[in-house]
Structure formats: C-alpha cells, structure tokens
Scaffold this active site. Structure first.
Site, mmCIF file in Angstrom:
data_model
loop_
_atom_site.group_PDB
_atom_site.id
_atom_site.type_symbol
_atom_site.label_atom_id
_atom_site.label_comp_id
_atom_site.label_asym_id
_atom_site.label_seq_id
_atom_site.Cartn_x
_atom_site.Cartn_y
_atom_site.Cartn_z
ATOM 1 N N THR A 126 0.822 -1.214 0.000
ATOM 2 C CA THR A 126 0.000 0.000 0.000
ATOM 3 C C THR A 126 0.855 1.264 0.000
ATOM 4 O O THR A 126 1.995 1.244 0.498
ATOM 5 C CB THR A 126 -0.916 -0.014 1.253
ATOM 6 O OG1 THR A 126 -1.408 1.307 1.499
ATOM 7 C CG2 THR A 126 -0.162 -0.447 2.506
ATOM 8 N N ASP A 127 0.275 2.355 -0.500
ATOM 9 C CA ASP A 127 0.992 3.640 -0.453
ATOM 10 C C ASP A 127 1.192 4.126 0.982
ATOM 11 O O ASP A 127 1.973 5.043 1.234
ATOM 12 C CB ASP A 127 0.272 4.705 -1.302
ATOM 13 C CG ASP A 127 -1.177 4.977 -0.907
ATOM 14 O OD1 ASP A 127 -1.667 4.367 0.069
ATOM 15 O OD2 ASP A 127 -1.822 5.808 -1.581
ATOM 16 N N GLU A 128 0.451 3.527 1.936
ATOM 17 C CA GLU A 128 0.535 4.012 3.323
ATOM 18 C C GLU A 128 1.890 3.724 3.956
ATOM 19 O O GLU A 128 2.238 4.321 4.984
ATOM 20 C CB GLU A 128 -0.602 3.412 4.159
ATOM 21 C CG GLU A 128 -1.935 3.676 3.477
ATOM 22 C CD GLU A 128 -3.146 3.567 4.372
ATOM 23 O OE1 GLU A 128 -3.009 3.613 5.593
ATOM 24 O OE2 GLU A 128 -4.246 3.422 3.807
ATOM 25 N N TYR A 151 -1.508 -0.221 11.148
ATOM 26 C CA TYR A 151 -1.749 -0.905 9.873
ATOM 27 C C TYR A 151 -0.572 -0.694 8.925
ATOM 28 O O TYR A 151 0.000 -1.648 8.386
ATOM 29 C CB TYR A 151 -3.052 -0.395 9.238
ATOM 30 C CG TYR A 151 -3.183 -0.746 7.758
ATOM 31 C CD1 TYR A 151 -3.310 -2.073 7.342
ATOM 32 C CD2 TYR A 151 -3.163 0.254 6.779
ATOM 33 C CE1 TYR A 151 -3.410 -2.389 5.987
ATOM 34 C CE2 TYR A 151 -3.268 -0.062 5.427
ATOM 35 C CZ TYR A 151 -3.392 -1.382 5.037
ATOM 36 O OH TYR A 151 -3.483 -1.689 3.700
ATOM 37 N N LYS A 155 2.165 -3.425 7.333
ATOM 38 C CA LYS A 155 2.356 -3.649 5.891
ATOM 39 C C LYS A 155 3.809 -3.357 5.483
ATOM 40 O O LYS A 155 4.386 -4.063 4.654
ATOM 41 C CB LYS A 155 1.403 -2.768 5.080
ATOM 42 C CG LYS A 155 -0.072 -3.115 5.227
ATOM 43 C CD LYS A 155 -0.435 -4.494 4.703
ATOM 44 C CE LYS A 155 -0.318 -4.599 3.202
ATOM 45 N NZ LYS A 155 -0.765 -5.934 2.727
HETATM 46 P P1 NAD Z 1 -10.228 -6.721 2.809
HETATM 47 O O1 NAD Z 1 -10.161 -6.318 4.241
HETATM 48 O O2 NAD Z 1 -11.444 -6.412 2.015
HETATM 49 O O3 NAD Z 1 -9.972 -8.294 2.676
HETATM 50 C C1 NAD Z 1 -8.968 -8.968 3.363
HETATM 51 C C2 NAD Z 1 -9.187 -10.446 3.156
HETATM 52 O O4 NAD Z 1 -8.137 -11.158 3.839
HETATM 53 C C3 NAD Z 1 -10.506 -10.959 3.743
HETATM 54 O O5 NAD Z 1 -11.128 -11.830 2.817
HETATM 55 C C4 NAD Z 1 -10.082 -11.717 4.988
HETATM 56 O O6 NAD Z 1 -10.957 -12.766 5.339
HETATM 57 C C5 NAD Z 1 -8.711 -12.216 4.588
HETATM 58 N N1 NAD Z 1 -7.840 -12.499 5.737
HETATM 59 C C6 NAD Z 1 -7.591 -11.684 6.798
HETATM 60 N N2 NAD Z 1 -6.767 -12.296 7.661
HETATM 61 C C7 NAD Z 1 -6.449 -13.505 7.128
HETATM 62 C C8 NAD Z 1 -5.638 -14.583 7.541
HETATM 63 N N3 NAD Z 1 -4.969 -14.533 8.696
HETATM 64 N N4 NAD Z 1 -5.539 -15.662 6.743
HETATM 65 C C9 NAD Z 1 -6.229 -15.721 5.560
HETATM 66 N N5 NAD Z 1 -7.031 -14.747 5.138
HETATM 67 C C10 NAD Z 1 -7.152 -13.648 5.910
HETATM 68 O O7 NAD Z 1 -8.931 -6.087 2.146
HETATM 69 P P2 NAD Z 1 -8.704 -5.364 0.740
HETATM 70 O O8 NAD Z 1 -9.123 -3.964 0.846
HETATM 71 O O9 NAD Z 1 -9.226 -6.226 -0.340
HETATM 72 O O10 NAD Z 1 -7.113 -5.365 0.694
HETATM 73 C C11 NAD Z 1 -6.415 -6.485 0.150
HETATM 74 C C12 NAD Z 1 -4.932 -6.219 0.211
HETATM 75 O O11 NAD Z 1 -4.627 -5.019 -0.510
HETATM 76 C C13 NAD Z 1 -4.382 -6.002 1.618
HETATM 77 O O12 NAD Z 1 -3.133 -6.612 1.713
HETATM 78 C C14 NAD Z 1 -4.268 -4.496 1.741
HETATM 79 O O13 NAD Z 1 -3.253 -4.131 2.650
HETATM 80 C C15 NAD Z 1 -3.899 -4.124 0.313
HETATM 81 N N6 NAD Z 1 -4.287 -2.797 -0.118
HETATM 82 C C16 NAD Z 1 -5.575 -2.366 0.043
HETATM 83 C C17 NAD Z 1 -5.944 -1.113 -0.431
HETATM 84 C C18 NAD Z 1 -7.360 -0.620 -0.323
HETATM 85 O O14 NAD Z 1 -7.619 0.538 -0.639
HETATM 86 N N7 NAD Z 1 -8.324 -1.427 0.094
HETATM 87 C C19 NAD Z 1 -4.988 -0.292 -1.048
HETATM 88 C C20 NAD Z 1 -3.678 -0.775 -1.203
HETATM 89 C C21 NAD Z 1 -3.353 -2.024 -0.741
HETATM 90 P P1 TYD Z 2 -10.036 4.907 4.620
HETATM 91 O O1 TYD Z 2 -11.074 4.473 3.635
HETATM 92 O O2 TYD Z 2 -10.128 4.405 6.014
HETATM 93 O O3 TYD Z 2 -8.626 4.597 3.969
HETATM 94 P P2 TYD Z 2 -7.140 4.996 4.484
HETATM 95 O O4 TYD Z 2 -7.218 5.592 5.828
HETATM 96 O O5 TYD Z 2 -6.496 3.662 4.506
HETATM 97 O O6 TYD Z 2 -6.614 5.932 3.455
HETATM 98 O O7 TYD Z 2 -10.044 6.494 4.696
HETATM 99 C C1 TYD Z 2 -9.821 7.284 3.548
HETATM 100 C C2 TYD Z 2 -9.815 8.724 3.969
HETATM 101 O O8 TYD Z 2 -11.103 9.080 4.497
HETATM 102 C C3 TYD Z 2 -8.828 9.028 5.091
HETATM 103 O O9 TYD Z 2 -8.293 10.334 4.898
HETATM 104 C C4 TYD Z 2 -9.687 9.004 6.333
HETATM 105 C C5 TYD Z 2 -11.023 9.535 5.853
HETATM 106 N N1 TYD Z 2 -12.201 8.995 6.569
HETATM 107 C C6 TYD Z 2 -13.168 9.886 7.092
HETATM 108 O O10 TYD Z 2 -13.041 11.127 6.974
HETATM 109 N N2 TYD Z 2 -14.235 9.359 7.745
HETATM 110 C C7 TYD Z 2 -14.409 8.021 7.908
HETATM 111 O O11 TYD Z 2 -15.418 7.595 8.514
HETATM 112 C C8 TYD Z 2 -13.431 7.123 7.361
HETATM 113 C C9 TYD Z 2 -13.556 5.626 7.502
HETATM 114 C C10 TYD Z 2 -12.338 7.659 6.694
#
Ligand code: NAD
Ligand code: TYD
Length: 341
Positions: A126-128, A151, A155
């Site tokens: 992630t970019d985080e 988090y 990562k």
């Molecule tokens: P999500 O929370 O929707 O899904 C996570 C999945 O992982 C779920 O299906 C959960 O059951 C499974 N999981 C959790 N713990 C587990 C374990 N111990 N063993 C097996 N499975 C397990 O997440 P997402 O938003 O789809 O993100 C997927 C990946 O992408 C993550 O690694 C996250 O860090 C990365 N990512 C997400 C975003 C975003 O914006 N959502 C952006 C950049 C990177």
């Molecule tokens: P989020 O979807 O939690 O992603 P991340 O923190 O991983 O970037 O949040 C996206 C942006 O929205 C972040 O700046 C936090 C803000 N945010 C709110 O303002 N209110 C909310 O209830 C949530 C969940 C996020």
C-alpha cells in the site's frame, strides 16, 4: 504460471482480482485461500462459484501446515498475497491481529514459497507505507518507508521481509504498492462505501477533522490490471507503485458522492479526527507506466462508478450493515457523532 493461490481472495480487491484473472486466462486455476474474517465474504466470489478452475480453501495464512497442504494439493506455483487486516481505524483500536496476519502471516507464506520453490511470490502492499507525503512530492519506490499507523507499520514490515527473502534466498518476489482502491465488494468500513451507503439511507457522513486530507482514489480493476502486468512482466525483486497520479481531498470525494446519489450536503458531519491521520498520500507511477500500464479511470470517474454500484447492489451491503458491523460503527462513530451535534 498456472495454479495461483490468492490469499485473502474473499476480500474486496482479492475477489475482484480472482474474477478478473479467471476470465482473462482460460488456462489458469485460481485457489482462494482465506480465513473469512469479518471482511471475507463468499458473496464476493459468486460470479465464479460455478467455475471449475476456481477452488476455495478456508484457512489462515498464520497456519504453516494448512498453507503447505494447500500448496501441495493444488500444485501451486504462484502466491499473490492479499490476505491482511486492512482498516486503519481498527488497527488503532486493536493492533494485535494486524501484527499476526500482516507481519507473521506474510512470513509464513514466504517460508512456504521458499520451501516449495514457487515461481513467484507477489506481495500486495500500500501507499501508506511511505507515510504522510508533503505537498509537491510524489513517493518513489526507492524512498524510505515511514509508516505512521499500526496498519501501515505492519504492511511495511511485510514489504521488508519479502524483500529480505529476495535478497537472502533468491525467492522470486515482486511487490505492488497501491493507493486507495474503490469499487464493487468493498466492506463498508472504508470511507467511500461507508459514505455511499450512509448517504443512500440519508444517514450522516462522519468526515474526520477538516476533511482536507488527500488520497488517490483508484478503481479496483485498474489496480488488478497492474498486478497482472507485474506478475507477467515485472522484474524480480522490484517494487511498483500503482496509483492515479491525481489526489483528491476527502471533501471533494464526498461532494462527488453526494452529487451522484442526489443527496444534500447537510449529511456531512465533521467529527473528531483519527489520531495520527496522514494528510496526504501521493505516488509517482512512472515505473509501472514504463511497463505498459496506465489507469483507465480518474478518481472522479471511479467514485461515480462505485456510487452507482452501491446504489444497485443493496442485496450485498445491507446484510453487512445490519449485522456485526453495527457494533463496530457504534464504537468508532457513536461518541464522535454525538460530540458533533
Ligand atoms: P479486505 O479487508 O477487504 O480483505 C482482506 C481479506 O483477507 C478478507 O477476505 C479476509 O478474510 C482475509 N484475511 C484476513 N486475515 C487472514 C488470515 N490470517 N488468513 C487468511 N485470510 C485472511 O482487504 P482489501 O481492501 O481487499 O485489501 C487487500 C490487500 O490489498 C491487503 O493486503 C491491503 O493491505 C492491500 N491494499 C488495500 C488497499 C485498499 O484501498 N483497500 C490499497 C492498497 C493495498
Ligand atoms: P479509509 O477508507 O479508512 O482509507 P485509508 O485511511 O487507509 O486511506 O479512509 C480514507 C480517507 O477518508 C482518510 O483520509 C480518512 C477519511 N475517513 C473519514 O473522513 N471518515 C471516515 O469515517 C473514514 C472511515 C475515513
């Protein structure tokens, strides 16, 4: 690459990736390995449930024996690791599961990949991990990591361990660092689906602080295409940023949502900020562009498309919001919304 194990494939991005890969590559088998935490949802995989090249294994990436048995049973040659605890606010409430899954679980998978001499281990990052980025700068893959939430720190640890396995053991590792994904099947704790579904119900939208934080909201299938490209053409040991090169303030994101859903601005409630809230993420995406990828959606297009999906798919999100999610929502927003009255 023939038999791909997609860990976390029942989550948001993982499920979109599984559906995309099965459709694009008729010769590939995809084995989803997922613990089904609160965020895992087999509804996300309904579009492929009848596909014979798709298999589901319920398992924890922290359990080496189950991981090994799955690799053996399905003759796995590639792992794409999406499995993670993913929500910053939950990591602030209780970091424990983040350390277990995101750090230790990634190590378990890397060890298995080494032991079974897999062709590829791809880590979804992630970019985080870069931390807060000052105005005027875009993070490059070679920048130092400076995570600021539990988090992001978990990562970043996984990225470092994956890189160490490349350097030390020659494990064929690649890493992608995506920006904020949005689109179908995103659990409604994340801001865009939370605000879209609240707005549909005329419920308040709890915007943290001044709402001027900036994110690169990216359409999930653009991210999936980038992962696919890196899997097939990326250089081993390398990291690739995947973003939109266009960040939006959260207030702008909310306004697009409200306009799309035809809801009033009075739903916005400025609430107490998230501790340690990163103001800005911003990625330099020259490296993945040079590989032949570019985003198909601007952030605004991605937000509109996502809002329409939640409008049309109440069957998917209503049961989530009516379930355990209510307890989480009360713990995270109860006091905040009351203070904001
Ligand atoms: P999500 O929370 O929707 O899904 C996570 C999945 O992982 C779920 O299906 C959960 O059951 C499974 N999981 C959790 N713990 C587990 C374990 N111990 N063993 C097996 N499975 C397990 O997440 P997402 O938003 O789809 O993100 C997927 C990946 O992408 C993550 O690694 C996250 O860090 C990365 N990512 C997400 C975003 C975003 O914006 N959502 C952006 C950049 C990177
Ligand atoms: P989020 O979807 O939690 O992603 P991340 O923190 O991983 O970037 O949040 C996206 C942006 O929205 C972040 O700046 C936090 C803000 N945010 C709110 O303002 N209110 C909310 O209830 C949530 C969940 C996020």
């Amino acid at each position: 690459m023939k038999n791909i194990m997609v860990t976390g494939g029942a989550g948001f991005i993982g499920a979109n990736f599984v559906i995309y890969m099965l459709e694009k590559y008729p010769q590939y088998q995809v084995i989803v390995y997922d613990k089904l935490t609160y965020a895992g949802n087999l509804d996300n995989l309904l579009p492929v449930s009848d596909e014979p090249r798709y298999h589901f294994v319920r398992g924890d990436i922290c359990h080496p024996q189950t991981v090994a048995a799955t690799i053996e049973k399905y003759n796995i040659d590639t792992i794409v690791n999406f499995a993670a605890e993913t929500h910053v606010d939950r990591s602030i409430m209780d970091p424990d599961a983040f350390i277990q899954t995101d750090v230790y679980g990634t190590y378990v998978l890397l060890e298995a990949a080494r032991r079974f001499r897999l062709e590829r281990f791809h880590q979804i990052s992630t970019d985080e991990v870069y931390g807060h980025i000052p105005a005027g700068y875009r993070s490059q893959e070679t920048d130092n990591l400076a995570p600021r939430s539990p988090y992001a720190a978990s990562k970043a640890s996984a990225d470092l361990m994956a890189h160490a396995y490349f350097v030390t053991y020659g494990l064929p590792v690649t890493i992608t660092r995506g920006s904020n994904n949005i689109g179908p099947y995103q659990y409604p704790e994340k801001v865009v689906p939370l605000f879209a579904t609240n707005a549909i119900d005329y419920q308040p939208l709890p915007l943290y602080g001044d709402g001027r934080q900036m994110r690169e909201y990216q359409y999930v299938l653009d991210h999936c295409e980038a992962i696919d490209l890196v899997l097939h053409h990326g250089q081993l040991g390398e990291v690739y940023n995947v973003g939109t090169a266009e960040e939006l303030e959260n207030v702008a994101m909310v306004n697009i949502l409200l306009q799309t859903l035809d809801r009033p601005g009075t739903l916005i409630k400025h609430v107490r900020d998230r501790p340690g809230h990163d103001r800005r993420y911003s990625l330099n995406i020259d490296k993945i562009k040079a590989l032949g990828w570019q985003p198909r959606h601007t952030p605004a297009e991605a937000i509109v498309k996502t809002a329409h999906w939640y409008q049309k798919n109440e069957w998917w999100w209503r049961k989530i919001k009516d379930g355990d999610f209510k307890t989480y929502y009360q713990a995270q927003y109860g006091d905040r919304l009351q203070e904001a009255q």
